[in-house]
Design an enzyme around this catalytic site. Structure first.
Site, PDB file in Angstrom:
ATOM      1  N   SER A  89      10.951  -6.798  -0.459  1.00  0.00           N
ATOM      2  CA  SER A  89       9.968  -7.763   0.400  1.00  0.00           C
ATOM      3  C   SER A  89      10.809  -9.099   0.613  1.00  0.00           C
ATOM      4  O   SER A  89      11.456  -9.096   1.336  1.00  0.00           O
ATOM      5  CB  SER A  89       8.930  -7.933  -0.331  1.00  0.00           C
ATOM      6  OG  SER A  89       7.944  -8.623   0.182  1.00  0.00           O
ATOM      7  N   HIS A 199       1.433  -7.575   1.928  1.00  0.00           N
ATOM      8  CA  HIS A 199       1.908  -6.435   2.817  1.00  0.00           C
ATOM      9  C   HIS A 199       0.630  -5.698   3.165  1.00  0.00           C
ATOM     10  O   HIS A 199       0.674  -4.387   3.375  1.00  0.00           O
ATOM     11  CB  HIS A 199       2.879  -5.440   2.073  1.00  0.00           C
ATOM     12  CG  HIS A 199       4.099  -6.224   1.649  1.00  0.00           C
ATOM     13  ND1 HIS A 199       5.094  -6.529   2.638  1.00  0.00           N
ATOM     14  CD2 HIS A 199       4.566  -6.812   0.559  1.00  0.00           C
ATOM     15  CE1 HIS A 199       6.046  -7.063   2.048  1.00  0.00           C
ATOM     16  NE2 HIS A 199       5.847  -7.185   0.644  1.00  0.00           N
TER      17      HIS A 199
END
Length: 313
Positions: A89, A199
């Site tokens: 990420s 996310h």
């Protein structure tokens, strides 16, 4: 030796991170001081603040600065056989610095804003995330998608390993998903210490702001592939804006990307960042004959530098 670099993401931060590196490595210190000038506050001082380091707006630039500075220091010390990179990420930003697509200064400025966007949206639209520990990930996705059809806001968020899938969304809806997954036979689920459902579509507003922020940026070509958690493909200068925008609201496929790296011939993994997290995932994915290192402080930095130089002879 074919080295793949792994970069920590948000959640790895902790008070005191990077202190001994700052005190012992002049090159590392120079990068942190440069980041402080861009951010407008003393990053080394902030890294000691337990309350601030937990906040998204501060944690993100702190992690990226540490990761990128440490990667540069390792390169200066002889770690030059890098053939691939992968960040979890947020960790994609320092990975892109290490391979040359982003500059250090550019990454710090970008994540300063990214962290603020995500902090604001998370405060306004809090969520919950739970790690589901089960190797039947198709079943987990099927249960979650079934709840979505009922109008619930819960989503697959992080495919960390082939037996750990993090789900996220509105707190009450995630709680319902936990119950449904328990009924479906899942034995272990662990709530994560986060306030936002990263996310997932709950972060749409932050993603839209990031698209605007990235619009005027220019990028380098990159000297080796960095695999995107979002697309499972290597970043290019042409795809980086779209990918870093979608990254905020899209699931991460770390497990699949790491498998791709290993299949491409990486035989040594070096995790970089505040905590040893990704090597734990790697042990479940990469074969035992793939050498695995973690660099989180000066002692582990020195150990890896010594090991690599010894291997080079």
């Amino acid at each position: 030796m074919k080295v793949g670099l792994l970069f920590n993401g948000q959640g790895s931060q902790q008070a005191g991170m990077g202190t001994d590196l700052y005190e012992n490595l002049p090159g590392y210190k120079a990068y942190i001081d440069k980041a402080s000038a861009i951010l407008g506050y003393d990053l080394n001082e902030l890294d000691q603040d337990e309350e601030k380091i937990r906040q998204t707006q501060y944690a993100q630039p702190a992690i990226v600065a540490m990761d990128a500075a440490l990667a540069a220091s390792l390169k200066d010390a002889g770690l030059t056989d890098v053939v691939a990179g992968l960040g979890l990420s947020l960790g994609e930003y320092p990975a892109l610095v290490a391979n040359g697509i982003l500059t250090f200064e550019q990454a710090i400025a970008l994540v300063k804003d990214r962290g603020q966007y995500m902090q604001e949206v998370g405060d306004q639209n809090p969520g919950k995330m739970v790690a589901v520990l089960d190797d039947n990930q198709d079943m987990i996705v099927e249960v979650v998608e079934g709840l979505q059809k009922q109008g619930l806001q819960v989503y697959p968020a992080n495919f960390n390993t082939f037996s750990q899938l993090v789900i996220g969304g509105v707190k009450a809806d995630v709680d319902q998903a936990v119950e449904a997954l328990t009924e479906a036979g899942v034995k272990k689920q662990v709530e994560l210490p986060v306030v936002g459902a990263f996310h997932t579509p709950l972060l749409n507003e932050a993603s839209e702001k990031m698209a605007t922020r990235l619009a005027g940026e220019e990028f380098g070509a990159g000297v080796y592939p960095v695999y995107s958690n979002t697309t499972k493909q290597a970043f290019t200068a042409e795809t980086v804006k779209d990918t870093l925008t979608k990254q905020i609201v899209s699931p991460t496929y770390f497990a699949q990307c790491l498998q791709e790296m290993v299949d491409a011939g990486v035989d040594t993994l070096v995790e970089i960042g505040p905590a040893a997290t990704l090597v734990k995932f790697a042990k479940k994915i990469a074969p035992k004959d793939v050498t695995k290192y973690t660099v989180t402080d000066f002692a582990s930095y020195q150990k890896v530098v010594d090991a690599i130089n010894a291997e080079k002879g």
